[in-house]
Design an enzyme around this catalytic site. Structure first.
Site, PDB file in Angstrom:
ATOM      1  N   TYR A 159     -52.250  42.087  37.887  1.00  0.00           N
ATOM      2  CA  TYR A 159     -51.910  41.062  38.878  1.00  0.00           C
ATOM      3  C   TYR A 159     -52.534  39.711  38.483  1.00  0.00           C
ATOM      4  CZ  TYR A 159     -50.214  39.556  43.444  1.00  0.00           C
ATOM      5  OH  TYR A 159     -49.525  38.935  44.460  1.00  0.00           O
ATOM      6  N   LYS A 166     -53.152  34.117  45.202  1.00  0.00           N
ATOM      7  CA  LYS A 166     -53.082  34.696  46.557  1.00  0.00           C
ATOM      8  C   LYS A 166     -54.401  34.488  47.309  1.00  0.00           C
ATOM      9  CE  LYS A 166     -48.844  36.306  46.575  1.00  0.00           C
ATOM     10  NZ  LYS A 166     -47.793  35.496  47.216  1.00  0.00           N
TER      11      LYS A 166
HETATM   12  P1  NAD Z   1     -38.416  37.358  45.214  1.00  0.00           P
HETATM   13  O1  NAD Z   1     -38.348  37.146  43.739  1.00  0.00           O
HETATM   14  O2  NAD Z   1     -37.223  37.879  45.877  1.00  0.00           O
HETATM   15  O3  NAD Z   1     -38.871  36.014  45.952  1.00  0.00           O
HETATM   16  C1  NAD Z   1     -39.643  35.007  45.340  1.00  0.00           C
HETATM   17  C2  NAD Z   1     -38.978  33.699  45.684  1.00  0.00           C
HETATM   18  O4  NAD Z   1     -39.762  32.589  45.228  1.00  0.00           O
HETATM   19  C3  NAD Z   1     -37.597  33.568  45.036  1.00  0.00           C
HETATM   20  O5  NAD Z   1     -36.624  33.371  46.046  1.00  0.00           O
HETATM   21  C4  NAD Z   1     -37.725  32.325  44.168  1.00  0.00           C
HETATM   22  O6  NAD Z   1     -36.531  31.566  44.110  1.00  0.00           O
HETATM   23  C5  NAD Z   1     -38.809  31.569  44.916  1.00  0.00           C
HETATM   24  N1  NAD Z   1     -39.404  30.526  44.081  1.00  0.00           N
HETATM   25  C6  NAD Z   1     -40.076  30.671  42.901  1.00  0.00           C
HETATM   26  N2  NAD Z   1     -40.395  29.459  42.400  1.00  0.00           N
HETATM   27  C7  NAD Z   1     -39.928  28.520  43.296  1.00  0.00           C
HETATM   28  C8  NAD Z   1     -39.929  27.107  43.329  1.00  0.00           C
HETATM   29  N3  NAD Z   1     -40.454  26.372  42.334  1.00  0.00           N
HETATM   30  N4  NAD Z   1     -39.352  26.473  44.399  1.00  0.00           N
HETATM   31  C9  NAD Z   1     -38.804  27.201  45.402  1.00  0.00           C
HETATM   32  N5  NAD Z   1     -38.741  28.553  45.418  1.00  0.00           N
HETATM   33  C10 NAD Z   1     -39.302  29.195  44.371  1.00  0.00           C
HETATM   34  O7  NAD Z   1     -39.676  38.334  45.427  1.00  0.00           O
HETATM   35  P2  NAD Z   1     -40.450  38.799  46.741  1.00  0.00           P
HETATM   36  O8  NAD Z   1     -41.205  39.986  46.322  1.00  0.00           O
HETATM   37  O9  NAD Z   1     -39.534  38.857  47.910  1.00  0.00           O
HETATM   38  O10 NAD Z   1     -41.524  37.642  46.917  1.00  0.00           O
HETATM   39  C11 NAD Z   1     -41.685  36.909  48.127  1.00  0.00           C
HETATM   40  C12 NAD Z   1     -43.161  36.736  48.436  1.00  0.00           C
HETATM   41  O11 NAD Z   1     -43.715  38.009  48.764  1.00  0.00           O
HETATM   42  C13 NAD Z   1     -44.001  36.202  47.276  1.00  0.00           C
HETATM   43  O12 NAD Z   1     -44.974  35.310  47.779  1.00  0.00           O
HETATM   44  C14 NAD Z   1     -44.658  37.459  46.752  1.00  0.00           C
HETATM   45  O13 NAD Z   1     -45.856  37.188  46.054  1.00  0.00           O
HETATM   46  C15 NAD Z   1     -44.917  38.162  48.061  1.00  0.00           C
HETATM   47  N6  NAD Z   1     -45.248  39.585  47.961  1.00  0.00           N
HETATM   48  C16 NAD Z   1     -44.429  40.432  47.287  1.00  0.00           C
HETATM   49  C17 NAD Z   1     -44.762  41.772  47.186  1.00  0.00           C
HETATM   50  C18 NAD Z   1     -43.901  42.723  46.410  1.00  0.00           C
HETATM   51  O14 NAD Z   1     -44.395  43.776  46.005  1.00  0.00           O
HETATM   52  N7  NAD Z   1     -42.626  42.433  46.207  1.00  0.00           N
HETATM   53  C19 NAD Z   1     -45.929  42.255  47.797  1.00  0.00           C
HETATM   54  C20 NAD Z   1     -46.747  41.365  48.485  1.00  0.00           C
HETATM   55  C21 NAD Z   1     -46.385  40.022  48.567  1.00  0.00           C
END
Ligand code: NAD
Length: 258
Positions: A159, A166
């Site tokens: 990570y 984070k």
């Molecule tokens: P995802 O890839 O579907 O979403 C990430 C989003 O960030 C995408 O829509 C992307 O377009 C956007 N993004 C990236 N760079 C950008 C920029 N410069 N301007 C605007 N938008 C931008 O993946 P996800 O897992 O749904 O992630 C969403 C959130 O959840 C993130 O913060 C991620 O760290 C967090 N999260 C995910 C998990 C997991 O296991 N999937 C667990 C905990 C937290």
């Protein structure tokens, strides 16, 4: 959840139907919120058409391009919201990125460039988006929700650079909550367990992470996007009116392990 009826919600981070933001947008719409979806513009044209198709089932009122590394893009988005709605009740920040080769290998090899990118997009962008949302929320208060992961607090293999981002994001939640509470703007994070999405697939051995979480979590399974979305709807609503500055775990209880 009647009180989401007619609320104005900006949801960022919808890339496809697996995105956590997609499930949150669907839930907010289900409970009657009016939606603006912000999507990241692609190098090739067609990003808007793709997001229109993806979000077709709940028909957002507005689809707005947003690149948080481009201040003009942020300004244009808020100008449109101001002119169209004049208010904002709910902001969902669901944005993160890192260079792929910095989600593997040795933390001591993280480059300055990669570190700054992860911080800017994944942590600073909450402050940036909050600054635009604030004038639209001051009259009637608001709820801001971001997404984080336990790698902020524990050393989770691979990570790496995102762990620092984070940790900063969660600190931002507490500081923004402290500042904005007097305006009845609440700021909270949901710490989700691992879920298969595009972002998650960039982490080396993500499947190993998923299996480990399911094995150790008290509920003996992983969580779904929908379970995260239910908690986001709760945080968006007045049912959570006494909660701000918090990181709420939606991880099948994994965080109590060990
Ligand atoms: P995802 O890839 O579907 O979403 C990430 C989003 O960030 C995408 O829509 C992307 O377009 C956007 N993004 C990236 N760079 C950008 C920029 N410069 N301007 C605007 N938008 C931008 O993946 P996800 O897992 O749904 O992630 C969403 C959130 O959840 C993130 O913060 C991620 O760290 C967090 N999260 C995910 C998990 C997991 O296991 N999937 C667990 C905990 C937290």
């Amino acid at each position: 959840m009647q009180d989401l009826q007619g609320k104005f919600a900006l949801v960022t981070g919808v890339a496809n139907r697996r995105s956590i933001a997609y499930a949150i947008a669907e839930r907010l719409a289900h409970y009657g919120a009016r939606l603006a979806i912000a999507y990241q513009p692609a190098e090739k044209s067609g990003a808007e058409d793709k997001i229109r198709k993806v979000t077709d089932e709940f028909g957002p009122e507005l689809l707005l391009p947003l690149d948080v590394t481009d201040p003009d893009s942020v300004n244009t988005l808020y100008r449109t919201l101001e002119e169209t709605w004049g208010h904002l009740d709910i902001l969902v920040h669901s944005i993160a990125t890192a260079m792929r080769d910095e989600l593997s290998g040795r933390p001591s090899d993280i480059s300055l460039q990669g570190y700054l990118l992860a911080q800017q997009v994944s942590a600073y962008s909450l402050i940036e988006l909050m600054r635009g949302a604030r004038p639209l929320m001051t009259q009637r208060g608001g709820s801001v929700i971001t997404l984080t992961y336990i790698g902020s607090d524990r050393a989770v293999p691979n990570y790496n650079v995102m762990g620092s981002a984070k940790a900063a994001l969660e600190a931002n939640v507490r500081y923004l909550a402290m500042e904005l509470g007097a305006e009845n703007i609440r700021v909270n994070a949901i710490s989700a367990g691992p879920i298969r999405t595009v972002s998650a697939s960039g982490i080396k051995d993500f499947l190993g992470l998923l299996h480990n979480a399911a094995e150790k979590a008290p509920l003996k399974r992983n969580v779904t996007q929908e379970e995260v979305a239910h908690v986001a709807a709760f945080l968006a609503s007045s049912l959570s009116s006494g909660i701000t500055g918090q990181t709420l775990f939606v991880d099948a209880g994994y965080n109590v392990w060990g």
